[in-house]
Design a protein around this motif. Structure first.
Motif, PDB file in Angstrom:
ATOM      1  N   LEU A   4       0.837  -1.186   0.000  1.00  0.00           N
ATOM      2  CA  LEU A   4       0.000   0.000   0.000  1.00  0.00           C
ATOM      3  C   LEU A   4       0.873   1.238   0.000  1.00  0.00           C
ATOM      4  O   LEU A   4       1.760   1.378   0.829  1.00  0.00           O
ATOM      5  N   SER A   5       0.621   2.128  -0.956  1.00  0.00           N
ATOM      6  CA  SER A   5       1.363   3.385  -1.038  1.00  0.00           C
ATOM      7  C   SER A   5       0.462   4.511  -0.549  1.00  0.00           C
ATOM      8  O   SER A   5      -0.583   4.771  -1.132  1.00  0.00           O
ATOM      9  N   PHE A   6       0.846   5.178   0.538  1.00  0.00           N
ATOM     10  CA  PHE A   6       0.001   6.188   1.161  1.00  0.00           C
ATOM     11  C   PHE A   6       0.339   7.593   0.676  1.00  0.00           C
ATOM     12  O   PHE A   6       1.484   7.954   0.504  1.00  0.00           O
ATOM     13  N   SER A   7      -0.707   8.373   0.452  1.00  0.00           N
ATOM     14  CA  SER A   7      -0.533   9.818   0.411  1.00  0.00           C
ATOM     15  C   SER A   7      -0.654  10.276   1.853  1.00  0.00           C
ATOM     16  O   SER A   7      -1.111   9.522   2.707  1.00  0.00           O
ATOM     17  N   PRO A   8      -0.250  11.491   2.183  1.00  0.00           N
ATOM     18  CA  PRO A   8      -0.272  11.910   3.593  1.00  0.00           C
ATOM     19  C   PRO A   8      -1.688  11.896   4.157  1.00  0.00           C
ATOM     20  O   PRO A   8      -2.514  12.749   3.856  1.00  0.00           O
ATOM     21  N   ARG A   9      -1.943  10.914   5.024  1.00  0.00           N
ATOM     22  CA  ARG A   9      -3.280  10.762   5.585  1.00  0.00           C
ATOM     23  C   ARG A   9      -3.685  11.958   6.441  1.00  0.00           C
ATOM     24  O   ARG A   9      -4.844  12.378   6.432  1.00  0.00           O
ATOM     25  N   ALA A  10      -2.738  12.475   7.212  1.00  0.00           N
ATOM     26  CA  ALA A  10      -3.073  13.578   8.114  1.00  0.00           C
ATOM     27  C   ALA A  10      -3.572  14.786   7.327  1.00  0.00           C
ATOM     28  O   ALA A  10      -4.552  15.440   7.715  1.00  0.00           O
ATOM     29  N   HIS A  11      -2.898  15.091   6.213  1.00  0.00           N
ATOM     30  CA  HIS A  11      -3.321  16.227   5.386  1.00  0.00           C
ATOM     31  C   HIS A  11      -4.688  15.953   4.776  1.00  0.00           C
ATOM     32  O   HIS A  11      -5.572  16.830   4.762  1.00  0.00           O
ATOM     33  N   TRP A  12      -4.871  14.734   4.260  1.00  0.00           N
ATOM     34  CA  TRP A  12      -6.173  14.389   3.685  1.00  0.00           C
ATOM     35  C   TRP A  12      -7.278  14.535   4.728  1.00  0.00           C
ATOM     36  O   TRP A  12      -8.326  15.126   4.464  1.00  0.00           O
ATOM     37  N   ARG A  13      -7.038  14.020   5.933  1.00  0.00           N
ATOM     38  CA  ARG A  13      -8.070  14.055   6.968  1.00  0.00           C
ATOM     39  C   ARG A  13      -8.418  15.498   7.341  1.00  0.00           C
ATOM     40  O   ARG A  13      -9.602  15.842   7.456  1.00  0.00           O
ATOM     41  N   ALA A  14      -7.404  16.332   7.533  1.00  0.00           N
ATOM     42  CA  ALA A  14      -7.663  17.719   7.905  1.00  0.00           C
ATOM     43  C   ALA A  14      -8.490  18.423   6.834  1.00  0.00           C
ATOM     44  O   ALA A  14      -9.437  19.162   7.136  1.00  0.00           O
ATOM     45  N   THR A  15      -8.138  18.189   5.574  1.00  0.00           N
ATOM     46  CA  THR A  15      -8.883  18.801   4.475  1.00  0.00           C
ATOM     47  C   THR A  15     -10.308  18.274   4.431  1.00  0.00           C
ATOM     48  O   THR A  15     -11.269  19.050   4.278  1.00  0.00           O
ATOM     49  N   ARG A  16     -10.460  16.970   4.602  1.00  0.00           N
ATOM     50  CA  ARG A  16     -11.800  16.345   4.531  1.00  0.00           C
ATOM     51  C   ARG A  16     -12.702  16.853   5.646  1.00  0.00           C
ATOM     52  O   ARG A  16     -13.879  17.183   5.429  1.00  0.00           O
ATOM     53  N   VAL A  17     -12.175  16.933   6.862  1.00  0.00           N
ATOM     54  CA  VAL A  17     -12.981  17.397   7.995  1.00  0.00           C
ATOM     55  C   VAL A  17     -13.413  18.850   7.780  1.00  0.00           C
ATOM     56  O   VAL A  17     -14.559  19.221   8.067  1.00  0.00           O
ATOM     57  N   THR A  18     -12.509  19.668   7.259  1.00  0.00           N
ATOM     58  CA  THR A  18     -12.865  21.062   6.973  1.00  0.00           C
ATOM     59  C   THR A  18     -13.958  21.132   5.911  1.00  0.00           C
ATOM     60  O   THR A  18     -14.911  21.927   6.035  1.00  0.00           O
TER      61      THR A  18
END
Length: 321
Positions: A4-18
């Motif tokens: 599994l190749s991840f993009s930065p989950r933390a950045h994705w999550r912060a953007t998604r929650v916003t």
């Protein structure tokens, strides 16, 4: 075996929650408010329990359908690959009966790979994601899938659905890709966030940067991104979102081309350039527990190496319950 190749989950999550917060606070267009008001009124009328139970009984008769697709470029090691495509379960706290029926339908199904193309959550983004994830895991618990289960989020799924699903061993591709290996061959599965309410440049990058030296499958909640995926050279595109229309004038002909999806992409097998796609009718319902000439279905897709399929026949295997 898969990587599994991840993009930065933390950045994705912060953007998604916003984006979720902004979506909840934004005023909705008048037409959308009118449609939702009509659905709420219809839903209230259907809350008379005998009528609701009758409609649910008719809408919750899932079936398993099998299609075979011939795919140029499919690695020899994946010839005969069996993909169980599931979508739009919309399972909430009161849907234990539907979850049980799906479990009975799929119990013992031998697949190599399971793909879930979004909307495990019941309806509102505010609903606890753990409930939909738990019922989905229960529904899939009898399926044999040695290459794993991969999922993407739909427009009803909150960001927390990622951890809720992964707690049950379901890998969520949130603008990420995975390399799945069998024998000496490998394929790439790329998954993006919902393209309607939560599309970001990270999703575009996921499609653009999925390694092109692999046979590639796109998992996206709806067919809205079919042109972009086809331009990037994906061979197979799996999606859901439309529920097949839920209400059809006749099988395969939705009363409305729902959610901006063109009629020809609302259910079943379709083409975009050289890419083949499949839109699931889904297993649940949204807004109203009604299905007319549009039964819920999971699909077992068998991939065969060879010249591209001119079409594909579906072979329904009705749930005996």
């Amino acid at each position: 075996m898969n990587d599994l190749s991840f993009s930065p989950r933390a950045h994705w999550r912060a953007t998604r929650v916003t984006m979720q917060r902004n979506l909840a606070a934004a005023p909705r267009p008048l037409a959308e408010r009118a449609v939702k008001a009509g659905l709420r009124l219809a839903g209230a009328l259907l809350r008379w329990r005998p009528l609701e139970a009758m409609l649910e009984e008719r809408a919750w008769r899932p079936r398993l359908e099998t299609i075979e697709l011939r795919m140029p470029g499919l690695p020899a090691g994946f010839d005969g690959l069996r993909i169980l495509h599931v979508s739009d379960t919309h399972l909430g706290s009161r849907h234990h009966r539907l979850a049980g029926r799906i479990r009975d339908l799929l119990d013992g199904v031998s697949a190599d790979l399971v793909t879930f193309t979004g909307d495990a959550n019941c309806d509102a983004l505010e609903s606890p994601p753990e409930i939909g994830a738990q019922w989905l895991a229960h529904a899939l618990s009898g399926v044999q899938a040695p290459l794993g289960t991969f999922a993407v989020l739909g427009n009803h799924d909150p960001a927390g659905m990622v951890e809720a699903l992964e707690a049950w061993g379901i890998r969520v591709l949130a603008n990420e890709h995975a390399i799945v290996r069998r024998g000496g061959d490998a394929i790439c599965i790329a998954g993006t966030d919902d393209p309607h309410a939560f599309w970001t440049p990270g999703a575009d990058a996921t499609l653009a940067h999925a390694p092109k030296d692999f046979y590639r499958i796109a998992l996206i909640h709806s067919a809205a991104c079919r042109e972009a995926a086809a331009r990037e050279g994906f061979q197979l595109y799996l999606c859901g979102h439309t529920h097949g229309g839920q209400i059809c004038l006749r099988p395969g002909r939705p009363l409305l081309a729902l959610f901006g999806t063109a009629l020809g992409f609302a259910s079943g097998v379709w083409r975009e350039g050289r890419m083949i796609g499949h839109t699931s009718r889904g297993l649940g319902t949204s807004s109203l527990p009604v299905r007319i000439q549009c039964p819920p279905a999971a699909t077992l897709i068998v991939l065969r190496a060879g010249p591209a399929s001119a079409g594909a026949a579906a072979f329904p295997m009705d749930n005996p319950n």
